[in-house]
Design a protein around this motif. Structure first.
Motif, PDB file in Angstrom:
ATOM      1  N   ALA A  77       0.827  -1.203   0.000  1.00 36.15           N
ATOM      2  CA  ALA A  77       0.000   0.000   0.000  1.00 36.15           C
ATOM      3  C   ALA A  77       0.863   1.256   0.000  1.00 36.15           C
ATOM      4  O   ALA A  77       0.553   2.243  -0.668  1.00 36.15           O
ATOM      5  N   ALA A  78       1.973   1.215   0.726  1.00 34.74           N
ATOM      6  CA  ALA A  78       2.840   2.389   0.831  1.00 34.74           C
ATOM      7  C   ALA A  78       3.480   2.741  -0.506  1.00 34.74           C
ATOM      8  O   ALA A  78       3.857   3.899  -0.731  1.00 34.74           O
ATOM      9  N   ARG A  79       3.612   1.772  -1.403  1.00 37.28           N
ATOM     10  CA  ARG A  79       4.271   2.027  -2.686  1.00 37.28           C
ATOM     11  C   ARG A  79       3.346   2.680  -3.703  1.00 37.28           C
ATOM     12  O   ARG A  79       3.799   3.114  -4.757  1.00 37.28           O
ATOM     13  N   GLU A  80       2.045   2.750  -3.408  1.00 37.54           N
ATOM     14  CA  GLU A  80       1.123   3.392  -4.346  1.00 37.54           C
ATOM     15  C   GLU A  80       1.261   4.907  -4.250  1.00 37.54           C
ATOM     16  O   GLU A  80       1.527   5.456  -3.191  1.00 37.54           O
ATOM     17  N   THR A  81       1.082   5.585  -5.381  1.00 38.04           N
ATOM     18  CA  THR A  81       1.270   7.033  -5.428  1.00 38.04           C
ATOM     19  C   THR A  81       0.054   7.713  -6.053  1.00 38.04           C
ATOM     20  O   THR A  81      -0.133   7.657  -7.266  1.00 38.04           O
ATOM     21  N   PRO A  82      -0.747   8.437  -5.244  1.00 31.58           N
ATOM     22  CA  PRO A  82      -0.757   8.364  -3.776  1.00 31.58           C
ATOM     23  C   PRO A  82      -1.531   7.134  -3.329  1.00 31.58           C
ATOM     24  O   PRO A  82      -2.299   6.574  -4.109  1.00 31.58           O
ATOM     25  N   ALA A 143       5.942   1.398   7.295  1.00 29.17           N
ATOM     26  CA  ALA A 143       5.144   1.393   6.066  1.00 29.17           C
ATOM     27  C   ALA A 143       4.013   2.415   6.152  1.00 29.17           C
ATOM     28  O   ALA A 143       3.747   3.145   5.191  1.00 29.17           O
ATOM     29  N   TRP A 144       3.366   2.498   7.319  1.00 30.36           N
ATOM     30  CA  TRP A 144       2.289   3.464   7.470  1.00 30.36           C
ATOM     31  C   TRP A 144       2.811   4.895   7.501  1.00 30.36           C
ATOM     32  O   TRP A 144       2.139   5.825   7.044  1.00 30.36           O
ATOM     33  N   ARG A 145       4.011   5.081   8.028  1.00 29.38           N
ATOM     34  CA  ARG A 145       4.597   6.429   7.967  1.00 29.38           C
ATOM     35  C   ARG A 145       4.800   6.851   6.517  1.00 29.38           C
ATOM     36  O   ARG A 145       4.586   8.015   6.161  1.00 29.38           O
ATOM     37  N   GLU A 146       5.232   5.893   5.693  1.00 26.39           N
ATOM     38  CA  GLU A 146       5.425   6.209   4.280  1.00 26.39           C
ATOM     39  C   GLU A 146       4.092   6.527   3.606  1.00 26.39           C
ATOM     40  O   GLU A 146       4.012   7.406   2.750  1.00 26.39           O
ATOM     41  N   VAL A 147       3.037   5.822   3.993  1.00 26.44           N
ATOM     42  CA  VAL A 147       1.702   6.147   3.496  1.00 26.44           C
ATOM     43  C   VAL A 147       1.338   7.581   3.875  1.00 26.44           C
ATOM     44  O   VAL A 147       0.846   8.367   3.050  1.00 26.44           O
ATOM     45  N   GLU A 149       3.348  10.061   4.571  1.00 21.16           N
ATOM     46  CA  GLU A 149       4.146  11.015   3.806  1.00 21.16           C
ATOM     47  C   GLU A 149       3.642  11.127   2.371  1.00 21.16           C
ATOM     48  O   GLU A 149       3.695  12.206   1.760  1.00 21.16           O
ATOM     49  N   SER A 150       3.143  10.025   1.817  1.00 24.45           N
ATOM     50  CA  SER A 150       2.568  10.073   0.471  1.00 24.45           C
ATOM     51  C   SER A 150       1.309  10.939   0.456  1.00 24.45           C
ATOM     52  O   SER A 150       1.075  11.694  -0.494  1.00 24.45           O
ATOM     53  N   TYR A 151       0.499  10.841   1.523  1.00 28.53           N
ATOM     54  CA  TYR A 151      -0.658  11.719   1.642  1.00 28.53           C
ATOM     55  C   TYR A 151      -0.211  13.173   1.675  1.00 28.53           C
ATOM     56  O   TYR A 151      -0.817  14.053   1.042  1.00 28.53           O
ATOM     57  N   ARG A 152       0.871  13.431   2.411  1.00 30.58           N
ATOM     58  CA  ARG A 152       1.354  14.807   2.535  1.00 30.58           C
ATOM     59  C   ARG A 152       1.827  15.333   1.176  1.00 30.58           C
ATOM     60  O   ARG A 152       1.528  16.463   0.800  1.00 30.58           O
ATOM     61  N   ARG A 153       2.585  14.494   0.452  1.00 28.82           N
ATOM     62  CA  ARG A 153       3.089  14.930  -0.863  1.00 28.82           C
ATOM     63  C   ARG A 153       1.953  15.194  -1.841  1.00 28.82           C
ATOM     64  O   ARG A 153       2.087  16.040  -2.741  1.00 28.82           O
ATOM     65  N   ALA A 154       0.844  14.483  -1.652  1.00 31.50           N
ATOM     66  CA  ALA A 154      -0.309  14.672  -2.534  1.00 31.50           C
ATOM     67  C   ALA A 154      -1.193  15.823  -2.079  1.00 31.50           C
ATOM     68  O   ALA A 154      -2.214  16.106  -2.707  1.00 31.50           O
ATOM     69  N   GLY A 155      -0.812  16.500  -1.002  1.00 34.75           N
ATOM     70  CA  GLY A 155      -1.593  17.617  -0.510  1.00 34.75           C
ATOM     71  C   GLY A 155      -2.815  17.216   0.281  1.00 34.75           C
ATOM     72  O   GLY A 155      -3.716  18.037   0.500  1.00 34.75           O
ATOM     73  N   ASP A 160       1.494  20.067   9.492  1.00 27.13           N
ATOM     74  CA  ASP A 160       1.710  20.007  10.936  1.00 27.13           C
ATOM     75  C   ASP A 160       1.284  18.683  11.562  1.00 27.13           C
ATOM     76  O   ASP A 160       1.395  18.497  12.767  1.00 27.13           O
ATOM     77  N   VAL A 161       0.797  17.738  10.760  1.00 26.42           N
ATOM     78  CA  VAL A 161       0.405  16.421  11.276  1.00 26.42           C
ATOM     79  C   VAL A 161       1.633  15.527  11.329  1.00 26.42           C
ATOM     80  O   VAL A 161       2.359  15.380  10.343  1.00 26.42           O
ATOM     81  N   ASP A 162       1.883  14.926  12.485  1.00 27.57           N
ATOM     82  CA  ASP A 162       3.021  14.037  12.652  1.00 27.57           C
ATOM     83  C   ASP A 162       2.731  12.690  11.993  1.00 27.57           C
ATOM     84  O   ASP A 162       1.743  12.025  12.325  1.00 27.57           O
ATOM     85  N   ALA A 163       3.590  12.272  11.066  1.00 22.28           N
ATOM     86  CA  ALA A 163       3.368  11.044  10.311  1.00 22.28           C
ATOM     87  C   ALA A 163       3.373   9.818  11.217  1.00 22.28           C
ATOM     88  O   ALA A 163       2.595   8.876  11.025  1.00 22.28           O
ATOM     89  N   ASP A 164       4.242   9.803  12.224  1.00 21.33           N
ATOM     90  CA  ASP A 164       4.310   8.640  13.107  1.00 21.33           C
ATOM     91  C   ASP A 164       3.058   8.527  13.961  1.00 21.33           C
ATOM     92  O   ASP A 164       2.592   7.414  14.244  1.00 21.33           O
ATOM     93  N   THR A 165       2.497   9.649  14.374  1.00 24.36           N
ATOM     94  CA  THR A 165       1.259   9.622  15.145  1.00 24.36           C
ATOM     95  C   THR A 165       0.137   9.007  14.326  1.00 24.36           C
ATOM     96  O   THR A 165      -0.615   8.141  14.808  1.00 24.36           O
ATOM     97  N   LEU A 166       0.024   9.440  13.066  1.00 28.23           N
ATOM     98  CA  LEU A 166      -0.998   8.877  12.186  1.00 28.23           C
ATOM     99  C   LEU A 166      -0.746   7.386  11.966  1.00 28.23           C
ATOM    100  O   LEU A 166      -1.687   6.582  11.976  1.00 28.23           O
TER     101      LEU A 166
END
Length: 208
Positions: A77-82, A143-147, A149-155, A160-166
């Protein structure tokens, strides 16, 4: 004497792991003996001990495989963009886990959630399992952190949302869903999808 093919060896190992997993999911690690496993897989002790030295090694192999299954699904799932949004992604992850580990207990109950609960419980008292589970959890969280970050890159995710918390919350959702399924019976994946959509609609925003 004819040589036994690797395919045959792999199939026999799979048979033993699946039978042991069903036993452990059904009765727990402590209430399951090697005799129970032998009866489940309908093999001699010699045939089983050729692959595994005993119950502890079987448990370790099953835990490792379960973690690998979950990790592979999340990494894909993390490899999908986004990546798809959580209301699509989470039910799909569970559906893929069901496809990869489709074993059913008596009455048609999916074995995997019960096995996961047994693993988590045993980890509280078994240092060897804890040593396996810790790194496995870290890989899934990565893997979820990468997901995220992919959400972040896609806007889709605020800066200000911490990726590890999510990531931790998303892992907790899957864990909680597995616990509910193990305790109260199979829950439709549509229930998870609808619930996530409801949460995402709060405040008029999806992820930010």
């Amino acid at each position: 004497m004819a040589r036994v093919s690797q395919e045959h060896l792999d199939a026999r190992r799979r048979q033993i792991l699946d039978g042991a997993a069903l036993c452990f999911a059904r009765n727990g690690f402590h209430a399951t003996s090697m005799q129970d496993v032998l009866k489940e897989v309908d093999l001699s002790a010699g045939a089983v001990y050729r692959y595994f030295s005993g119950k502890d090694e079987l448990i370790g192999a099953i835990v490792t495989e379960a973690l690998e299954t979950v990790g592979e699904v999340f990494n894909g799932a993390a490899r999908e963009t986004p990546p798809p949004l959580p209301d699509v992604l989470m039910p799909r992850v569970l559906a893929e886990m069901r496809e990869r580990r489709p074993l059913l207990l008596e009455g048609g109950e999916w074995m995997f959630p019960r096995l996961l609960v047994q693993v988590w419980t045993e980890t509280l008292r078994n240092e060897q399992l804890a040593a396996l589970l810790g790194p496995g959890f870290d890989r899934i969280r990565d893997a979820w952190r990468e997901v995220a970050e992919s959400y972040r890159r896609a806007g889709l995710l605020s800066e200000d949302v911490d990726a590890d918390t999510l990531a931790r919350v998303m892992v907790a959702v899957v864990q909680g869903f597995a616990v509910q399924t193990a305790l109260f019976g199979d829950i439709p994946e549509e229930t998870l999808r609808a619930g996530l959509r409801a949460l995402m609609s709060l405040g008029g925003s999806q992820l930010g």
